[in-house]
Design a protein around this motif. Structure first.
Motif, short mmCIF file in Angstrom:
data_model
loop_
_atom_site.label_atom_id
_atom_site.label_comp_id
_atom_site.label_asym_id
_atom_site.label_seq_id
_atom_site.Cartn_x
_atom_site.Cartn_y
_atom_site.Cartn_z
N LEU A 1 -0.61 -13.65 -2.74
CA LEU A 1 0.31 -13.23 -1.68
C LEU A 1 -0.36 -13.57 -0.36
CD1 LEU A 1 1.44 -9.68 -2.90
CD2 LEU A 1 2.37 -11.91 -3.52
N PRO A 2 0.19 -14.45 0.46
CA PRO A 2 -0.49 -14.89 1.68
C PRO A 2 -0.97 -13.72 2.54
CG PRO A 2 1.52 -16.15 1.34
CD PRO A 2 1.52 -15.05 0.31
N THR B 1 -9.26 1.61 -0.21
CA THR B 1 -10.41 1.79 -1.09
C THR B 1 -10.26 3.08 -1.89
OG1 THR B 1 -11.80 0.77 0.62
CG2 THR B 1 -12.94 1.93 -1.15
N CYS B 2 -10.58 3.04 -3.16
CA CYS B 2 -10.63 4.25 -3.98
C CYS B 2 -12.03 4.84 -3.84
CB CYS B 2 -10.33 3.92 -5.44
SG CYS B 2 -10.34 5.35 -6.53
N VAL B 3 -12.13 6.04 -3.30
CA VAL B 3 -13.43 6.65 -3.06
C VAL B 3 -13.82 7.70 -4.11
CG1 VAL B 3 -13.41 6.15 -0.59
CG2 VAL B 3 -12.47 8.32 -1.41
N ARG B 4 -12.86 8.05 -4.99
CA ARG B 4 -13.16 8.94 -6.12
C ARG B 4 -12.16 8.64 -7.22
NH1 ARG B 4 -13.12 13.81 -3.71
NH2 ARG B 4 -10.91 14.13 -4.09
N GLY B 5 -12.65 8.48 -8.44
CA GLY B 5 -11.77 8.22 -9.57
C GLY B 5 -11.39 6.76 -9.67
N ALA B 6 -10.16 6.52 -10.15
CA ALA B 6 -9.67 5.16 -10.35
C ALA B 6 -8.16 5.13 -10.19
CB ALA B 6 -10.07 4.66 -11.74
N LEU B 7 -7.65 3.96 -9.80
CA LEU B 7 -6.21 3.79 -9.63
C LEU B 7 -5.79 2.35 -9.89
CD1 LEU B 7 -5.79 2.51 -6.46
CD2 LEU B 7 -6.65 4.79 -6.00
N ARG B 8 -4.54 2.20 -10.30
CA ARG B 8 -3.93 0.87 -10.43
C ARG B 8 -3.20 0.63 -9.12
NH1 ARG B 8 -1.75 1.54 -14.89
NH2 ARG B 8 -3.44 0.52 -16.02
N ASP B 9 -3.66 -0.34 -8.37
CA ASP B 9 -3.18 -0.64 -7.03
C ASP B 9 -2.27 -1.86 -7.09
OD1 ASP B 9 -4.01 0.07 -4.04
OD2 ASP B 9 -3.81 -2.11 -4.17
N ILE B 10 -1.09 -1.76 -6.48
CA ILE B 10 -0.14 -2.87 -6.50
C ILE B 10 0.32 -3.17 -5.07
CG2 ILE B 10 2.09 -3.72 -7.33
CD1 ILE B 10 1.71 -2.16 -9.87
N VAL B 11 0.27 -4.45 -4.72
CA VAL B 11 0.81 -4.93 -3.45
C VAL B 11 2.04 -5.79 -3.75
CG1 VAL B 11 -1.32 -4.79 -2.10
CG2 VAL B 11 -0.85 -6.85 -3.41
N VAL B 12 3.06 -5.66 -2.89
CA VAL B 12 4.32 -6.38 -3.07
C VAL B 12 4.67 -7.07 -1.77
CG1 VAL B 12 6.78 -6.19 -3.63
CG2 VAL B 12 5.14 -4.65 -4.73
N ASP B 13 4.97 -8.36 -1.82
CA ASP B 13 5.34 -9.10 -0.62
C ASP B 13 6.77 -8.74 -0.23
OD1 ASP B 13 5.66 -10.89 1.46
OD2 ASP B 13 4.72 -12.55 0.38
N LEU B 14 6.91 -8.05 0.90
CA LEU B 14 8.22 -7.62 1.40
C LEU B 14 8.67 -8.45 2.61
CD1 LEU B 14 7.74 -3.73 1.23
CD2 LEU B 14 8.84 -5.24 -0.45
N ARG B 15 7.97 -9.55 2.89
CA ARG B 15 8.26 -10.37 4.07
C ARG B 15 9.32 -11.41 3.75
NH1 ARG B 15 2.02 -11.80 4.60
NH2 ARG B 15 2.52 -12.19 2.42
N ILE B 16 10.51 -11.22 4.31
CA ILE B 16 11.61 -12.15 4.08
C ILE B 16 11.20 -13.53 4.60
CG2 ILE B 16 13.99 -12.72 4.71
CD1 ILE B 16 14.49 -9.66 4.84
N GLY B 17 11.37 -14.54 3.77
CA GLY B 17 10.99 -15.91 4.12
C GLY B 17 9.61 -16.29 3.62
N SER B 18 8.85 -15.33 3.10
CA SER B 18 7.54 -15.64 2.54
C SER B 18 7.73 -16.44 1.25
CB SER B 18 6.77 -14.35 2.24
OG SER B 18 5.63 -14.64 1.44
N PRO B 19 6.84 -17.40 0.98
CA PRO B 19 6.96 -18.14 -0.29
C PRO B 19 6.73 -17.26 -1.51
CG PRO B 19 4.93 -18.75 0.88
CD PRO B 19 5.73 -17.87 1.81
N GLU C 1 0.23 -6.80 7.44
CA GLU C 1 1.53 -6.31 7.90
C GLU C 1 2.64 -6.95 7.08
OE1 GLU C 1 1.92 -7.12 12.07
OE2 GLU C 1 0.38 -5.68 12.62
N GLY C 2 3.63 -6.14 6.70
CA GLY C 2 4.79 -6.64 5.98
C GLY C 2 4.66 -6.65 4.48
N VAL C 3 3.48 -6.38 3.95
CA VAL C 3 3.29 -6.31 2.51
C VAL C 3 3.30 -4.84 2.11
CG1 VAL C 3 1.64 -6.75 0.63
CG2 VAL C 3 2.06 -8.51 2.36
N GLY C 4 4.03 -4.51 1.06
CA GLY C 4 4.11 -3.14 0.59
C GLY C 4 2.95 -2.79 -0.30
#
Length: 193
Positions: free
Chosen positions: A8-9, A75-93, A115-118
């Motif tokens: 994701l750019p 950053t996860c500072v305690r424990g663990a998590l599944r982190d997901i980023v989603v491109d919400l920028r209209i016109g992004s490839p 900015e613009g990425v969820g």
């Protein structure tokens, strides 16, 4: 410190160099100079947020309208998590695409979200704590919320039971609804080089 751009750019995963010894370990969690060199975009922290979640808590997908825009260093500072980023920028490839990373306190791995990425995450442990270093202060009414269970996104939360989710996130619009409502930023307006 290893900084690698995701597909994701403008989105990066940062893996610090851990220096272990008999007492434990040390690492540089963030280096503004190296981050700016990798991203080509200045990142000036304006606010630091934490959230603490019990196992199977699902938070997100969140972003901020442009303006004011908001980049995040997560950053996860305690424990663990599944982190997901989603491109919400209209016109992004890569509009509508996502990337998954496991963040945990032991590795110190972080994700830079432009900015613009969820962004959202699922807590994999009890008492998981995530730190968000963000580039702008909270401005009421500018948050973008996308339903993290949007079937068109098909995000791989891989939760073994129904996740604990806020009413706000459960009632958030899908990406298609957010597009129709004009809530999402344009790729050319987001903070990417």
């Amino acid at each position: 410190m290893h900084i690698e751009e995701l597909t994701l750019p403008g989105t990066y995963v940062i893996t610090p160099a851990l220096i272990p010894d008999a007492r434990g370990s040390f690492y540089e969690a963030m280096r503004g100079d190296l981050l700016e060199k990798a991203t080509g975009v200045p990142f000036r922290p304006r606010q630091i947020n934490y959230s603490v979640s019990r196992r199977h808590t699902l938070r997100g997908i969140h972003s901020v309208r442009i303006p004011p825009g908001q980049a995040k260093y997560v950053t996860c500072v305690r424990g663990a998590l599944r982190d997901i980023v989603v491109d919400l920028r209209i016109g992004s490839p890569t509009f509508g695409e996502h990337r998954v990373n496991v963040l945990d306190a032991d590795s110190g791995r972080s994700v830079y979200v432009p900015e613009g990425v969820g962004h959202g995450f699922l807590a994999l442990t009890d008492d998981a704590c995530i730190c968000y270093v963000v580039s702008s202060t909270h401005v009421p009414g500018t948050q973008i919320d996308i339903n993290p269970l949007d079937p068109d996104l098909g995000l791989p939360w891989d939760c073994p039971e129904p996740p604990l989710i806020s009413d706000k996130d459960a009632k958030a619009p899908t990406v298609a609804e957010a597009v129709r409502a004009g809530l999402l930023p344009r790729f050319d307006k987001a903070g990417t080089p």
